[in-house]
Design an enzyme around this catalytic site. Structure first.
Site, PDB file in Angstrom:
ATOM      1  N   TYR A 116      -3.394  -9.735  17.400  1.00 21.23           N
ATOM      2  CA  TYR A 116      -2.005  -9.512  16.986  1.00 21.23           C
ATOM      3  C   TYR A 116      -1.683  -8.017  16.929  1.00 21.23           C
ATOM      4  O   TYR A 116      -0.574  -7.579  17.202  1.00 21.23           O
ATOM      5  CB  TYR A 116      -1.735 -10.197  15.644  1.00 21.23           C
ATOM      6  N   LYS A 131       5.370  -6.054  12.092  1.00 25.37           N
ATOM      7  CA  LYS A 131       5.863  -7.063  11.132  1.00 25.37           C
ATOM      8  C   LYS A 131       5.782  -6.528   9.701  1.00 25.37           C
ATOM      9  O   LYS A 131       6.632  -6.855   8.864  1.00 25.37           O
ATOM     10  CB  LYS A 131       5.071  -8.371  11.265  1.00 25.37           C
TER      11      LYS A 131
HETATM   12  P1  NAD Z   1      10.893 -16.102  21.795  1.00 28.43           P
HETATM   13  O1  NAD Z   1      10.178 -15.430  22.909  1.00 28.43           O
HETATM   14  O2  NAD Z   1      11.614 -17.340  22.086  1.00 28.43           O
HETATM   15  O3  NAD Z   1      11.879 -15.077  21.091  1.00 28.43           O
HETATM   16  C1  NAD Z   1      11.697 -13.673  21.099  1.00 28.43           C
HETATM   17  C2  NAD Z   1      13.012 -13.078  21.508  1.00 28.43           C
HETATM   18  O4  NAD Z   1      12.979 -11.648  21.450  1.00 28.43           O
HETATM   19  C3  NAD Z   1      13.395 -13.449  22.944  1.00 28.43           C
HETATM   20  O5  NAD Z   1      14.642 -14.082  22.975  1.00 28.43           O
HETATM   21  C4  NAD Z   1      13.473 -12.106  23.634  1.00 28.43           C
HETATM   22  O6  NAD Z   1      14.439 -12.049  24.652  1.00 28.43           O
HETATM   23  C5  NAD Z   1      13.857 -11.219  22.468  1.00 28.43           C
HETATM   24  N1  NAD Z   1      13.696  -9.807  22.783  1.00 28.43           N
HETATM   25  C6  NAD Z   1      12.577  -9.131  23.129  1.00 28.43           C
HETATM   26  N2  NAD Z   1      12.880  -7.855  23.426  1.00 28.43           N
HETATM   27  C7  NAD Z   1      14.229  -7.725  23.268  1.00 28.43           C
HETATM   28  C8  NAD Z   1      15.156  -6.660  23.438  1.00 28.43           C
HETATM   29  N3  NAD Z   1      14.768  -5.439  23.824  1.00 28.43           N
HETATM   30  N4  NAD Z   1      16.462  -6.881  23.183  1.00 28.43           N
HETATM   31  C9  NAD Z   1      16.883  -8.091  22.789  1.00 28.43           C
HETATM   32  N5  NAD Z   1      16.058  -9.151  22.599  1.00 28.43           N
HETATM   33  C10 NAD Z   1      14.754  -8.958  22.847  1.00 28.43           C
HETATM   34  O7  NAD Z   1       9.759 -16.371  20.698  1.00 28.43           O
HETATM   35  P2  NAD Z   1       9.862 -16.807  19.158  1.00 28.43           P
HETATM   36  O8  NAD Z   1       8.479 -17.222  18.797  1.00 28.43           O
HETATM   37  O9  NAD Z   1      10.984 -17.738  18.949  1.00 28.43           O
HETATM   38  O10 NAD Z   1      10.106 -15.424  18.419  1.00 28.43           O
HETATM   39  C11 NAD Z   1      11.204 -15.196  17.558  1.00 28.43           C
HETATM   40  C12 NAD Z   1      10.762 -14.402  16.344  1.00 28.43           C
HETATM   41  O11 NAD Z   1       9.893 -15.191  15.559  1.00 28.43           O
HETATM   42  C13 NAD Z   1       9.993 -13.116  16.673  1.00 28.43           C
HETATM   43  O12 NAD Z   1      10.343 -12.115  15.750  1.00 28.43           O
HETATM   44  C14 NAD Z   1       8.549 -13.546  16.451  1.00 28.43           C
HETATM   45  O13 NAD Z   1       7.690 -12.464  16.186  1.00 28.43           O
HETATM   46  C15 NAD Z   1       8.743 -14.420  15.241  1.00 28.43           C
HETATM   47  N6  NAD Z   1       7.630 -15.330  14.930  1.00 28.43           N
HETATM   48  C16 NAD Z   1       7.107 -16.131  15.881  1.00 28.43           C
HETATM   49  C17 NAD Z   1       6.034 -16.945  15.565  1.00 28.43           C
HETATM   50  C18 NAD Z   1       5.398 -17.821  16.606  1.00 28.43           C
HETATM   51  O14 NAD Z   1       4.246 -18.249  16.396  1.00 28.43           O
HETATM   52  N7  NAD Z   1       6.065 -18.127  17.703  1.00 28.43           N
HETATM   53  C19 NAD Z   1       5.523 -16.972  14.242  1.00 28.43           C
HETATM   54  C20 NAD Z   1       6.103 -16.149  13.292  1.00 28.43           C
HETATM   55  C21 NAD Z   1       7.150 -15.325  13.639  1.00 28.43           C
END
Ligand code: NAD
Length: 256
Positions: A156, A163
């Site tokens: 990570y 984060k």
């Molecule tokens: P996801 O890939 O669907 O979403 C991530 C989003 O970030 C995407 O839509 C991407 O286009 C956007 N992004 C990246 N760079 C960007 C930029 N420069 N400008 C605008 N948008 C940008 O994946 P997700 O898992 O739904 O992630 C959403 C959030 O949840 C993130 O913050 C991620 O760290 C967090 N999260 C995810 C998990 C997991 O296990 N999937 C767990 C905890 C937290």
């Protein structure tokens, strides 16, 4: 009547139908909210426009959150069509794929700055631009974080540090905009198979480990996050701000 009837929400971070932000969007729509989406680039446009259309969302705006002018334009545009903004969802993160595997020592200066900029700083930039619109009625800002902010998870790496910064941002922002009746919280979600997660080396092992060891013995689903988001963005949570709320089947309480 839905819990979000009459509320207006802007959602950053829908990439496809697996995105956490998409589950939140569907839930908010079902609960009566009017929505606007933003998307990062043309590759995502192909997926987000049909999704938006499927639930009757017409405001879909391009925004690279690394660009202040893009963020400014989103809220300036919404200010022309909406009489205020009630909800802001920050579901955005990015780090170089080659820094999400192997040793943390391989984190570059540029990679560190990039991950912090997109995954943490962007929340400050968004809230600053949203504040004039949100203070009209008060509102709720919600970001997505992960437990790797507090504990070490293999691979990570720099995203764990980003984060940690995001979570500190939540607290400082909650204090900064609290006088305007704007609340700021984050959900710390358990592992979910999404586009962002696929960039983390060995993600499947993390998910399998969590499933085996978590108190509820099950991984979460996107809908679990969306339900918690509904609470945190509705008036039911009106005196809750500055918090990091775990939706992780209880994994965070475990020592071993
Ligand atoms: P996801 O890939 O669907 O979403 C991530 C989003 O970030 C995407 O839509 C991407 O286009 C956007 N992004 C990246 N760079 C960007 C930029 N420069 N400008 C605008 N948008 C940008 O994946 P997700 O898992 O739904 O992630 C959403 C959030 O949840 C993130 O913050 C991620 O760290 C967090 N999260 C995810 C998990 C997991 O296990 N999937 C767990 C905890 C937290």
């Amino acid at each position: 009547m839905g819990l979000l009837e009459g509320k207006k929400a802007v959602i950053f971070g829908i990439a496809n139908e697996k995105s956490i932000a998409w589950a939140i969007a569907r839930e908010f729509r079902e609960q009566g909210a009017e929505l606007a989406f933003t998307y990062a680039n043309d590759a995502i446009a192909k997926r987000i426009f049909p999704l938006a259309e499927s639930i009757g969302v017409t405001q879909v705006i391009k925004c690279d959150v690394a660009k202040d002018e893009d963020i400014h334009d989103v809220f300036a545009g919404l200010g022309k069509i909406w009489d205020g903004l009630d909800i802001l969802i920050h579901s955005v993160a990015f780090a170089n794929r080659d820094e999400l595997k192997g040793s943390f020592l391989n984190t570059s200066r540029a990679g560190f700055a990039l991950a912090m900029d997109i995954s943490a700083y962007s929340l400050i930039a968004m809230v600053k631009e949203a504040q004039p619109l949100m203070k009209v009625r008060g509102g709720s800002v919600l970001a997505m974080t992960y437990y790797a902010s507090e504990k070490v998870f293999p691979n990570y790496n720099v995203m764990g540090v980003a984060k940690a910064a995001l979570e500190a941002n939540v607290r400082y922002l909650a204090e900064a905009v609290g006088p305007d009746s704007i609340r700021v919280n984050a959900i710390s979600a358990g592992p979910l198979k999404t586009l962002a997660a696929s960039g983390v080396g060995g993600f499947h092992q993390i998910a399998a480990h969590v499933e085996a060891k978590t108190p509820l013995r099950t991984n979460i689903e996107q809908k679990d996050v969306a339900d918690a988001a509904l609470f945190l963005c509705s008036d039911l949570s009106r005196r809750i701000t500055g918090g990091i709320h775990f939706v992780d089947s209880g994994y965070n309480i475990m020592g071993m």
